[in-house]
Scaffold this motif. Structure first.
Motif, PDB file in Angstrom:
ATOM      1  N   ILE A 109       0.850  -1.185   0.000  1.00 28.71           N
ATOM      2  CA  ILE A 109       0.000   0.000   0.000  1.00 28.71           C
ATOM      3  C   ILE A 109       0.888   1.238   0.000  1.00 28.71           C
ATOM      4  O   ILE A 109       2.098   1.147   0.208  1.00 28.71           O
ATOM      5  N   LEU A 110       0.285   2.390  -0.227  1.00 28.47           N
ATOM      6  CA  LEU A 110       0.992   3.668  -0.164  1.00 28.47           C
ATOM      7  C   LEU A 110       0.285   4.616   0.801  1.00 28.47           C
ATOM      8  O   LEU A 110      -0.945   4.714   0.787  1.00 28.47           O
ATOM      9  N   ARG A 111       1.057   5.275   1.633  1.00 27.47           N
ATOM     10  CA  ARG A 111       0.551   6.384   2.442  1.00 27.47           C
ATOM     11  C   ARG A 111       1.643   7.431   2.470  1.00 27.47           C
ATOM     12  O   ARG A 111       2.398   7.551   3.419  1.00 27.47           O
ATOM     13  N   ASP A 112       1.700   8.179   1.376  1.00 28.11           N
ATOM     14  CA  ASP A 112       2.806   9.110   1.158  1.00 28.11           C
ATOM     15  C   ASP A 112       2.651  10.372   2.006  1.00 28.11           C
ATOM     16  O   ASP A 112       1.557  10.928   2.143  1.00 28.11           O
ATOM     17  N   ARG A 113       3.771  10.806   2.546  1.00 30.90           N
ATOM     18  CA  ARG A 113       3.806  12.030   3.331  1.00 30.90           C
ATOM     19  C   ARG A 113       5.269  12.389   3.564  1.00 30.90           C
ATOM     20  O   ARG A 113       6.117  11.505   3.689  1.00 30.90           O
ATOM     21  N   ASP A 121       0.702   6.167  12.399  1.00 32.56           N
ATOM     22  CA  ASP A 121      -0.080   5.151  11.698  1.00 32.56           C
ATOM     23  C   ASP A 121       0.326   5.043  10.236  1.00 32.56           C
ATOM     24  O   ASP A 121       0.367   3.944   9.673  1.00 32.56           O
ATOM     25  N   GLU A 122       0.627   6.178   9.595  1.00 30.62           N
ATOM     26  CA  GLU A 122       1.062   6.137   8.201  1.00 30.62           C
ATOM     27  C   GLU A 122       2.393   5.403   8.063  1.00 30.62           C
ATOM     28  O   GLU A 122       2.622   4.699   7.071  1.00 30.62           O
ATOM     29  N   TRP A 123       3.253   5.555   9.039  1.00 31.04           N
ATOM     30  CA  TRP A 123       4.509   4.804   9.046  1.00 31.04           C
ATOM     31  C   TRP A 123       4.240   3.319   9.293  1.00 31.04           C
ATOM     32  O   TRP A 123       4.657   2.463   8.519  1.00 31.04           O
ATOM     33  N   ASP A 124       3.531   3.024  10.369  1.00 32.55           N
ATOM     34  CA  ASP A 124       3.330   1.634  10.787  1.00 32.55           C
ATOM     35  C   ASP A 124       2.582   0.811   9.739  1.00 32.55           C
ATOM     36  O   ASP A 124       2.908  -0.352   9.502  1.00 32.55           O
ATOM     37  N   SER A 125       1.568   1.406   9.127  1.00 32.38           N
ATOM     38  CA  SER A 125       0.733   0.637   8.201  1.00 32.38           C
ATOM     39  C   SER A 125       1.512   0.213   6.958  1.00 32.38           C
ATOM     40  O   SER A 125       1.355  -0.912   6.464  1.00 32.38           O
ATOM     41  N   VAL A 126       2.368   1.085   6.438  1.00 31.53           N
ATOM     42  CA  VAL A 126       3.149   0.751   5.247  1.00 31.53           C
ATOM     43  C   VAL A 126       4.221  -0.283   5.580  1.00 31.53           C
ATOM     44  O   VAL A 126       4.422  -1.242   4.826  1.00 31.53           O
TER      45      VAL A 126
END
Length: 317
Positions: A109-113, A121-126
């Motif tokens: 998945i992608l959660r770019d920031r 959460d954006e770090w952990d999920s990826v």
């Protein structure tokens, strides 16, 4: 087991994760075309950030395409980042087809920031989906191959093909989570290659470039296909390399990193020492390091990173 050049994977069983769309779909279709029975894994969430309701539709559609072409496929819609569901995926392959021969890890998945804006959460999920997902499936596949080797009294057939990214090679300012996960996958792959070689198993990692749902904004306006020509960023350019690495022909390819896109495959060397400095004393001092290292970096731009992607001409744009 005898094979033919037209179906070098005949009689083999493959798992492809994230196979409902994009690269995973192309890879699953290619492995089936080469004769493998394929377990098509895809959680099916519609958002490229991993959000939305799970949907079996994408995986089912790919399995139908394989069967319509005369191949054999079954579907698994579990989350490979969940340890138990990853175990169930490997178990499904062995229960359905008697054993597992090939594991292609592609789910992500992608959660770019930017780093300063990224949430925990954006770090952990990826990291969870990419890196832990690769570990989970590899762990249970490795146990299967080790146990088979012990039972059979010698090496078995096993292939792991993992998916990294040029974001690991050249950096990606807006994707610190993704770049870190993809770098971790390279380390996981080389460790896997060393650990499983004695059982007859190889592990390699690819850095593919392809126009998919995950990269549609990254490649907008980049390398658009000419009329009547295959898109140079089509996943179809990547799938044949996965098929090759999964085949008996690649028995001597192990622990390797390969970049692939648009009709090109580049074999990337492990990092090599560029320069070496020795202290003239028992221990370096600040002044000595300043005298040695500052001139070495004097004419380099402050944002220069590892040069591998630059040398290969692989940066976007």
């Amino acid at each position: 087991m005898p094979t033919s050049t037209s179906e070098p994977l005949k009689g083999r069983t493959a798992i492809v994760t994230g196979a409902g769309r994009g690269l995973g779909r192309a890879e699953a279709l290619e492995l089936a075309r080469l004769g493998a029975s394929v377990v098509v894994n895809d959680f099916g969430r519609p958002g490229r950030d991993g959000t939305g309701a799970a949907d079996a539709g994408p995986a089912e559609q790919v399995a139908r395409e394989i069967r319509a072409d005369g191949g054999t496929a079954t579907v698994h819609t579990g989350d490979v980042a969940d340890h138990q569901q990853a175990e169930e995926l490997v178990q499904l392959a062995t229960d359905t087809y008697g054993r597992l021969d090939i594991l292609v890890n592609n789910a992500g998945i992608l959660r770019d920031r930017m780093l300063f804006s990224m949430t925990e959460d954006e770090w952990d999920s990826v990291i969870r989906v990419h890196l832990k997902g690769h570990f989970n499936t590899s762990h249970f596949a490795a146990r299967h191959w080790r146990d088979r080797s012990k039972r059979e009294g010698g090496p078995v057939y096993g292939r792991v093909i993992n998916t990294s990214s040029e974001a690991y090679l050249a950096g990606s300012a807006g994707q610190p989570n993704y770049a870190a996960a993809k770098g971790g996958i390279v380390g996981l792959t080389t460790s896997t290659a060393l650990a499983l070689a004695k059982y007859g198993v190889t592990a390699n990692v690819i850095c593919p470039r392809a126009r998919t749902r995950m990269t549609e904004d990254v490649f907008a306006g980049f390398g658009e296909p000419e009329a009547g020509r295959l898109d140079p960023l089509s996943p179809r350019h990547v799938a044949p390399l996965v098929g090759y690495l999964a085949s008996p022909a690649a028995a001597n390819v192990n622990g390797q990193l390969l970049v692939v896109h648009g009709g090109m495959v580049a074999v990337v060397e492990r990092p090599r020492i560029q320069a070496k400095f020795d202290t003239a004393q028992d221990v370096f001092t600040y002044d000595e390091l300043d005298a040695l290292l500052t001139p070495h970096y004097k004419d380099r731009p402050p944002n220069e990173t590892f040069a591998a992607a630059e040398v290969l001409g692989l940066r976007h744009g």
